[in-house]
Each structure stands twice: as structure tokens, then as C-alpha cells.
Scaffold this motif. Structure first.
Motif, PDB file in Angstrom:
ATOM      1  N   PHE A  76       0.829  -1.190   0.000  1.00 25.57           N
ATOM      2  CA  PHE A  76       0.000   0.000   0.000  1.00 25.57           C
ATOM      3  C   PHE A  76       0.874   1.255   0.000  1.00 25.57           C
ATOM      4  O   PHE A  76       1.877   1.312   0.709  1.00 25.57           O
ATOM      5  CB  PHE A  76      -0.869  -0.022   1.262  1.00 25.57           C
ATOM      6  CG  PHE A  76      -1.865   1.083   1.351  1.00 25.57           C
ATOM      7  CD1 PHE A  76      -3.016   1.080   0.586  1.00 25.57           C
ATOM      8  CD2 PHE A  76      -1.644   2.161   2.212  1.00 25.57           C
ATOM      9  CE1 PHE A  76      -3.941   2.111   0.678  1.00 25.57           C
ATOM     10  CE2 PHE A  76      -2.563   3.196   2.310  1.00 25.57           C
ATOM     11  CZ  PHE A  76      -3.703   3.161   1.535  1.00 25.57           C
ATOM     12  N   VAL A  77       0.480   2.229  -0.820  1.00 24.72           N
ATOM     13  CA  VAL A  77       1.191   3.514  -0.806  1.00 24.72           C
ATOM     14  C   VAL A  77       0.214   4.568  -0.280  1.00 24.72           C
ATOM     15  O   VAL A  77      -0.875   4.747  -0.827  1.00 24.72           O
ATOM     16  CB  VAL A  77       1.676   3.901  -2.222  1.00 24.72           C
ATOM     17  CG1 VAL A  77       2.249   5.312  -2.227  1.00 24.72           C
ATOM     18  CG2 VAL A  77       2.723   2.905  -2.705  1.00 24.72           C
ATOM     19  N   HIS A  78       0.607   5.216   0.797  1.00 23.72           N
ATOM     20  CA  HIS A  78      -0.275   6.234   1.401  1.00 23.72           C
ATOM     21  C   HIS A  78       0.296   7.625   1.117  1.00 23.72           C
ATOM     22  O   HIS A  78       1.385   7.971   1.589  1.00 23.72           O
ATOM     23  CB  HIS A  78      -0.369   5.998   2.910  1.00 23.72           C
ATOM     24  CG  HIS A  78      -1.088   7.101   3.630  1.00 23.72           C
ATOM     25  ND1 HIS A  78      -2.363   7.482   3.291  1.00 23.72           N
ATOM     26  CD2 HIS A  78      -0.713   7.902   4.656  1.00 23.72           C
ATOM     27  CE1 HIS A  78      -2.740   8.467   4.085  1.00 23.72           C
ATOM     28  NE2 HIS A  78      -1.752   8.761   4.913  1.00 23.72           N
ATOM     29  N   LEU A  79      -0.468   8.396   0.322  1.00 25.23           N
ATOM     30  CA  LEU A  79      -0.050   9.756  -0.004  1.00 25.23           C
ATOM     31  C   LEU A  79      -0.306  10.641   1.210  1.00 25.23           C
ATOM     32  O   LEU A  79      -1.426  10.686   1.730  1.00 25.23           O
ATOM     33  CB  LEU A  79      -0.878  10.233  -1.202  1.00 25.23           C
ATOM     34  CG  LEU A  79      -0.368  11.435  -1.962  1.00 25.23           C
ATOM     35  CD1 LEU A  79       1.043  11.204  -2.459  1.00 25.23           C
ATOM     36  CD2 LEU A  79      -1.304  11.722  -3.134  1.00 25.23           C
ATOM     37  N   LYS A  80       0.747  11.340   1.689  1.00 24.51           N
ATOM     38  CA  LYS A  80       0.579  12.134   2.920  1.00 24.51           C
ATOM     39  C   LYS A  80       0.468  13.630   2.652  1.00 24.51           C
ATOM     40  O   LYS A  80      -0.172  14.359   3.394  1.00 24.51           O
ATOM     41  CB  LYS A  80       1.788  11.909   3.836  1.00 24.51           C
ATOM     42  CG  LYS A  80       1.783  10.584   4.514  1.00 24.51           C
ATOM     43  CD  LYS A  80       2.613  10.574   5.785  1.00 24.51           C
ATOM     44  CE  LYS A  80       4.038  10.990   5.547  1.00 24.51           C
ATOM     45  NZ  LYS A  80       4.931  10.671   6.659  1.00 24.51           N
TER      46      LYS A  80
ATOM     47  N   ILE B 105      -8.477  16.526   0.926  1.00 27.45           N
ATOM     48  CA  ILE B 105      -8.185  17.631   1.856  1.00 27.45           C
ATOM     49  C   ILE B 105      -7.216  17.208   2.956  1.00 27.45           C
ATOM     50  O   ILE B 105      -6.617  18.048   3.610  1.00 27.45           O
ATOM     51  CB  ILE B 105      -9.464  18.268   2.475  1.00 27.45           C
ATOM     52  CG1 ILE B 105     -10.219  17.269   3.356  1.00 27.45           C
ATOM     53  CG2 ILE B 105     -10.365  18.846   1.397  1.00 27.45           C
ATOM     54  CD1 ILE B 105     -11.389  17.901   4.125  1.00 27.45           C
ATOM     55  N   LEU B 106      -7.062  15.877   3.154  1.00 28.90           N
ATOM     56  CA  LEU B 106      -6.110  15.405   4.170  1.00 28.90           C
ATOM     57  C   LEU B 106      -4.688  15.431   3.627  1.00 28.90           C
ATOM     58  O   LEU B 106      -3.731  15.246   4.370  1.00 28.90           O
ATOM     59  CB  LEU B 106      -6.470  13.987   4.621  1.00 28.90           C
ATOM     60  CG  LEU B 106      -7.875  13.786   5.192  1.00 28.90           C
ATOM     61  CD1 LEU B 106      -8.131  12.320   5.499  1.00 28.90           C
ATOM     62  CD2 LEU B 106      -8.060  14.639   6.440  1.00 28.90           C
ATOM     63  N   VAL B 107      -4.552  15.624   2.317  1.00 31.12           N
ATOM     64  CA  VAL B 107      -3.256  15.496   1.650  1.00 31.12           C
ATOM     65  C   VAL B 107      -2.745  16.835   1.124  1.00 31.12           C
ATOM     66  O   VAL B 107      -1.560  17.158   1.228  1.00 31.12           O
ATOM     67  CB  VAL B 107      -3.408  14.493   0.466  1.00 31.12           C
ATOM     68  CG1 VAL B 107      -2.171  14.464  -0.390  1.00 31.12           C
ATOM     69  CG2 VAL B 107      -3.747  13.109   0.983  1.00 31.12           C
TER      70      VAL B 107
ATOM     71  N   LEU C 102       5.487  15.567  -3.586  1.00 30.15           N
ATOM     72  CA  LEU C 102       4.669  14.577  -2.863  1.00 30.15           C
ATOM     73  C   LEU C 102       5.453  13.989  -1.702  1.00 30.15           C
ATOM     74  O   LEU C 102       6.682  13.833  -1.789  1.00 30.15           O
ATOM     75  CB  LEU C 102       4.285  13.418  -3.793  1.00 30.15           C
ATOM     76  CG  LEU C 102       3.487  13.739  -5.054  1.00 30.15           C
ATOM     77  CD1 LEU C 102       3.247  12.449  -5.838  1.00 30.15           C
ATOM     78  CD2 LEU C 102       2.146  14.363  -4.690  1.00 30.15           C
ATOM     79  N   ARG C 103       4.741  13.654  -0.642  1.00 30.87           N
ATOM     80  CA  ARG C 103       5.328  12.837   0.432  1.00 30.87           C
ATOM     81  C   ARG C 103       4.436  11.625   0.606  1.00 30.87           C
ATOM     82  O   ARG C 103       3.199  11.749   0.617  1.00 30.87           O
ATOM     83  CB  ARG C 103       5.386  13.630   1.737  1.00 30.87           C
ATOM     84  CG  ARG C 103       6.788  14.204   1.959  1.00 30.87           C
ATOM     85  CD  ARG C 103       7.016  14.588   3.391  1.00 30.87           C
ATOM     86  NE  ARG C 103       6.180  15.684   3.794  1.00 30.87           N
ATOM     87  CZ  ARG C 103       5.581  15.757   4.990  1.00 30.87           C
ATOM     88  NH1 ARG C 103       5.705  14.773   5.849  1.00 30.87           N
ATOM     89  NH2 ARG C 103       4.860  16.802   5.307  1.00 30.87           N
ATOM     90  N   ALA C 104       5.042  10.455   0.697  1.00 30.38           N
ATOM     91  CA  ALA C 104       4.216   9.244   0.796  1.00 30.38           C
ATOM     92  C   ALA C 104       4.886   8.236   1.720  1.00 30.38           C
ATOM     93  O   ALA C 104       6.104   8.249   1.902  1.00 30.38           O
ATOM     94  CB  ALA C 104       4.036   8.638  -0.595  1.00 30.38           C
ATOM     95  N   ASP C 105       4.064   7.363   2.307  1.00 32.05           N
ATOM     96  CA  ASP C 105       4.564   6.225   3.093  1.00 32.05           C
ATOM     97  C   ASP C 105       4.296   4.957   2.296  1.00 32.05           C
ATOM     98  O   ASP C 105       3.210   4.791   1.737  1.00 32.05           O
ATOM     99  CB  ASP C 105       3.816   6.122   4.430  1.00 32.05           C
ATOM    100  CG  ASP C 105       4.270   7.180   5.422  1.00 32.05           C
ATOM    101  OD1 ASP C 105       5.390   7.713   5.237  1.00 32.05           O
ATOM    102  OD2 ASP C 105       3.511   7.463   6.363  1.00 32.05           O
ATOM    103  N   ILE C 106       5.288   4.074   2.275  1.00 30.92           N
ATOM    104  CA  ILE C 106       5.093   2.790   1.583  1.00 30.92           C
ATOM    105  C   ILE C 106       4.991   1.708   2.660  1.00 30.92           C
ATOM    106  O   ILE C 106       5.877   1.591   3.505  1.00 30.92           O
ATOM    107  CB  ILE C 106       6.277   2.492   0.639  1.00 30.92           C
ATOM    108  CG1 ILE C 106       6.415   3.638  -0.372  1.00 30.92           C
ATOM    109  CG2 ILE C 106       6.080   1.168  -0.090  1.00 30.92           C
ATOM    110  CD1 ILE C 106       7.705   3.599  -1.148  1.00 30.92           C
TER     111      ILE C 106
END
Ligand code: FAD
Length: 523
Positions: A38-42, A182-184, A57-61
């Protein structure tokens, strides 16, 4: 479990395409598709500093199932129907609605009293202002369900990050139907076409949990006994009692300020800001900010400007306020006989116009406090709004002038096409603003013209007046109990009381007031 946190810059074409973005993130992180769950766009922001605008972009993998709290639901509302302590919430703007929901979470039953109509019925009253020049003093762009935040731009960024939990407000909006984007986004916004459904869902959650929401219910008096507020009286003559009243009536409820003053409740004049709204072709702003005429997938460009001015030895800031890219100028008066403008935009921000308030600070020394006492700022505002109305013919048509002409202080022979539906009338804006305020704005505009090519020219026009920027009055409160320092049981709340400026900060203040009411109940 979290595998890697990554930050990267992508072209808009890749960043706004879900699959291409996913591949780009994994490839930059050196992760093979099968290795990531899962990739979560932060975070997502536009970086327009280089030759070509890029998306940061900042993301968590995650290599396995990500934590459930990323997805919600985050909020659960217990039933407060029977035997619960009751609290009156006056006003169903962001402060009032968020106060009501937080009350419910804390086991208190809120009774929300709103002078205006529900979001659907309110739409008809907005059409009457735009098409028939008729202002309903209880239902307009400032009053009605959702408050001034409903038919707005729905920008959700705030500088007041220390006054509460911004993420919590955004998550509550998402839980009730706002886009998870809106969270991103670094500059999140919902848009006027999407806001009414979110506002309606917030109201339905209040009612479903056992709270009450009454529309067409204007509060006209206070049940005051020996400096204790016991409740309120409505225009229909009904007395409603409760131990606590959260007063979240917004910056345009002049009758509430007058009522408090008349009933001897301490209020104070406070500085605010006033000016005009400027409208440019959106293309001009895109070209200046992105250095290309076609913005493609990029969002309509915006700006934020500020300049320190000096007129007659007095320094005052002039700044852009509530900039609406791809938006519309709207008539935001709350009574006939006054003209007030503001801005809103749809979620796609795809109108051909960019508009922004350009306002100058108004300090206490600029107002007639000796004559009007704490209501001095309100009188200052009202006088200019009435002048604006008279100068443009006494309807909701607004006075306007080409910006280049304003800078040369000469009348405009013609005006430009506009997004302002009731229509514009060519007026020398100095007649409305007076020489000092007009000169401050001129100094500001000249500086902005040096920062944005083409900005301070006849390609733009200014429309008056942008006067409802923030409350001209503060209703004081104790910093710990959030109660009025003299009147127990009164919790001044939100923008109208002087503790918020915008949707998110008003919502956070509503939550804080609900918590203060709960703390009082526990004592
Ligand atoms: P309000 O939203 O003003 O709500 C007060 C409520 O109290 C109203 O519904 C009113 O009807 C009710 N009320 C008043 N008097 C009484 C009474 N006597 N009895 C019962 N009810 C009463 N902010 C942003 O952050 N982003 C934006 O993009 C943005 N765009 C805007 C665009 C427009 C056109 C306007 C007008 C405002 C915009 N704002 C925006 C500002 C934002 O809407 C306000 O800061 C915010 O709504 C303040 O919230 P509040 O709950 O304190 O007050």
C-alpha cells in the motif's frame, strides 16, 4: 508495517494520474511492485519556483496492511436524547456545528438555534440576491445553515495551527462527505458546489445522535439574571433555558452585538480590515505564477501578497485576503441598503476569473470610539457599505473601477466582464473608501504590480467593498474557562466573538467551547 517514507517531485501529468504516480513512487523508492502492499499519499503541494512547475509529494510505503486509523471512521457519536445535560448553541456556522458535534461526543445534548434556513432553502434566497437584488436579512451569503462557510471557497488552511487540531477538523469533514484529498493537499479546499452536502451531513449527524437543530430561529434576547445567563429568547417569543450557551453568531450578526451592548454585557471594539475585491483573468495569474499560459493539470494559480503602507505618518498593512482562483465575486450583504462583496469558488476552480480581497488594516485610532464606544468598528464598516450601495444606485450592483484607472485616480469609461452576478457600476472608488483608505490600497496595489507582472493594470478591476474580513468587535472570555469574564454561562465562540478567522479556526474554536462547557459540567 511501514517500509519507507519518501519525498519526490513529479510532473503534474504523473502526479495527478493514480497509476503513473504509484509506479513513480515505487520506482524512486527502489521497491518492486510485489514488495509493497500500500502507498499512502501524505502531502501534495505545487512547487512553481523552477522553470517548470512540479508537484511535490510525500508518501509512506507499507509492506503489509497499513494502520486502520488512516481510513476512518474517526468519530463516534453517542446518543444524547434522554436525561443529558443541554447546551444552547446559537448559530449553525462552522463554529456552531463543530461545537454541537463535540458536545455530543462529550455526552451533552446541543440545541442549535439558527436564524437562517437549511442549505437547500437558502439557495433560493441567494438566487434572489443575485437575480432580483433582494437581500433577506436572515438568509443570505453569511446567514443560514453552515454559516458564512457554506457558499464560500471552502479553503481549509489556517495559520492558527496552535489553537487546536487542524487534522481533526479535516478528518471530521471527510467523515461527513468531503473529499479525502483535503487530508493530503497543502492548500486544501472543498468548493461551494460540494460544501452544502457536507454541511447537511454534519446536521444529520447531530440530529441522529439526539441533538436538535432549529432553523428560522433568530435569538433576540438573553435570559440574564445577576450576571448569569440562563438561556435565550427567540424572535417568536420562546424562552429556551440551559446552563450554558455557546454564542457562535459570526461577524455579521450586528443585532447580536447591539443586543449585548444594550443588555450591558461587556464587549470591546477591535481592529479589523477593509478594502476591495480585485478581479483578474485567471490566465494572467496562471501565466505569472506558472510562467505558461496553459496550466494543463495544474490547479488554478493563486497568490498571497502583503505590503506595509504609510499614509499621513500612519503605517498600516495592506494584504490579499481570501484569494479565490477560478472563482466568483459574490454579494455578501446581510441587509438591504448595503453592498458587501466576498469570493467563492467551485471545487474545480474553473471559472475564467481570479479574485481576491485586498484590504488594509483598520485600527482603533481609525474609528470613532469616543462616539460609538465598542460599536465603533461596526459603524465604520456599515457607513462604507451604505456608501458603496448609494454610489452604485441603491441595489446590489456594486461600485467598480478599472485598477489602472484607480491608480491614476481617474474614472473608468467602461468596465470589464465580471463574475459578479448582480452587475457593476463605474464609480470612483475614492468616493466610497475615502482618501486615506484609497491611498493605502493604491500603495499596496503598486507594490503588488511590481511582484506580479500585469497585476496592477486595466486588465483588472476593483469591486467594493470587502468589509466583512473579521469581526470589528471582541466578546471577551476567560482564557481558561472560555466563559465571558462577567456573565457566567455565556461562551463567546468563533469568528463573531473574535477568536477565529476562517472555517477551520472557527470549527476548532467550536470544539474548544464544547470542551469548556463539559469541563464546567464536571465541576
Ligand atoms: P458564521 O459562519 O458567520 O456563522 C454564524 C451563524 O450564526 C450564521 O449561520 C448565522 O445565520 C447565525 N446567526 C447569526 N445571528 C443569529 C441569531 N441572532 N440567532 C440565531 N442564529 C444567528 N473562510 C475560509 O476559511 N475559507 C474560505 O474559503 C472562505 N470563503 C468565504 C467566502 C464567503 C463568501 C464568505 C462570506 C466567507 C468566507 N470565509 C471563508 C469565512 C468563513 O466562512 C468564516 O470565517 C466562518 O464561517 C466563521 O464561522 P463562524 O461559525 O464563527 O460564523
Amino acid at each position: 508495517m511501514l517500509k519507507q517514507e519518501i519525498e519526490l517531485l513529479l510532473t503534474p501529468e504523473i502526479a495527478f494520474d493514480e497509476l503513473a504516480r504509484y509506479d513513480a513512487i515505487l520506482s524512486q523508492a527502489g521497491v518492486k511492485p510485489g514488495e509493497a502492499d500500500f502507498v499512502h499519499l501524505k502531502r501534495r503541494s505545487i512547487d512553481a519556483r523552477g522553470r517548470q512547475p512540479l508537484v511535490r509529494l510525500r508518501a509512506d510505503i507499507y509492506s503489509s496492511r497499513p494502520p486502520a486509523e488512516l481510513f476512518g471512521p474517526w468519530f463516534f457519536y453517542p446518543n444524547v436524547k434522554s436525561n443529558s445535560q443541554k447546551t444552547i448553541v446559537v448559530g449553525a456556522g462552522p463554529a456552531g456545528l463543530f461545537a454541537a458535534l463535540r458536545c455530543i461526543e462529550l455526552g451533552i445534548k446541543p440545541i442549535v438555534l439558527e436564524r437562517g434556513r437549511d442549505v437547500r432553502a437558502r439557495r433560493r434566497d441567494l438566487a434572489a440576491i443575485n437575480k432580483e437584488q433582494q437581500v433577506n436579512p436572515d438568509s443570505n451569503y453569511c446567514f443560514g445553515e453552515g454559516g458564512a462557510g457554506t457558499y464560500s471557497d471552502g479553503k481549509l488552511y489556517t495559520r492558527a495551527t496552535k489553537r487546536g487540531d487542524v487534522g481533526r477538523v479535516l478528518r471530521r469533514l471527510v467523515q461527513h462527505g468531503a473529499t479525502p484529498d483535503i487530508l493530503v493537499d497543502a492548500h486544501p479546499h472543498i468548493g461551494t458546489n460540494k460544501l452544502p452536502a457536507v454541511v447537511q451531513a454534519l446536521r444529520e449527524a447531530i440530529i441522529e445522535a439526539g441533538g436538535e437543530v432549529r432553523f428560522d430561529t433568530r435569538v433576540t434576547d438573553l435570559l440574564l439574571e445577576n450576571n448569569q445567563l440562563r438561556g435565550v429568547v427567540t424572535a417568536a417569543g420562546e424562552a429556551i433555558e440551559a446552563e450554558a450557551t455557546i454564542l457562535a453568531t459570526g461577524h455579521s450578526a450586528r443585532d447580536i452585538y447591539e443586543l449585548l451592548h444594550r443588555r450591558g454585557v461587556l464587549i470591546e471594539a477591535k481592529p479589523f480590515a477593509l478594502g476591495v475585491r480585485v478581479e483578474h483573468p485567471q490566465e494572467l495569474i496562471d501565466q505569472a505564477q506558472y510562467r505558461r499560459a496553459e496550466r494543463g493539470l495544474l490547479p488554478a494559480a493563486s497568490y498571497s501578497l502583503v505590503h506595509q503602507t504609510e499614509v499621513r505618518g500612519q503605517q498600516r498593512g495592506v494584504f490579499s485576503f481570501c484569494m479565490c482562483p477560478g472563482g466568483f465575486i459574490v454579494p455578501a450583504a446581510t441587509a438591504p441598503g448595503e453592498v458587501v462583496v466576498n469570493g467563492m469558488s467551485p471545487s474545480r476552480r474553473d471559472s475564467r476569473f481570479a479574485n481576491s480581497g485586498i484590504v488594509a488594516a483598520v485600527e482603533l485610532s481609525d474609528m470613532d470610539v469616543a462616539q460609538h464606544g465598542p460599536l465603533a468598528g461596526l459603524h465604520f464598516q456599515q457607513q462604507i457599505e451604505q456608501l458603496a450601495c448609494q454610489a452604485a444606485g441603491g441595489t446590489q450592483r456594486a461600485p467598480a473601477q478599472l485598477l489602472g484607472d484607480f491608480l491614476k485616480n481617474k474614472p473608468s469609461a467602461h468596465l470589464l466582464e465580471t463574475s459578479y452576478q448582480p452587475g457593476l457600476v463605474s464609480v470612483r472608488m475614492d468616493e466610497v473608501l475615502g482618501p486615506v483608505l484609497a491611498e493605502r490600497l493604491r500603495q499596496g496595489f503598486r507594490d503588488f504590480g511590481r511582484k506580479i507582472p500585469g497585476y496592477a493594470t486595466n486588465a483588472a478591476q476593483i469591486v467594493g467593498v470587502e468589509s466583512r474580513t473579521s469581526a470589528p468587535i471582541r466578546i471577551p472570555r476567560d482564557k481558561d474557562t472560555l466563559q465571558h469574564p462577567v456573565v457566567a454561562g455565556l461562551f463567546p465562540c468563533g469568528e463573531g466573538a473574535g477568536y477565529a478567522g476562517g472555517i477551520v479556526s472557527a470549527a476548532m474554536d467550536g470544539e474548544r467551547c464544547a470542551e469548556a462547557v463539559a469541563a464546567l459540567a464536571r465541576r
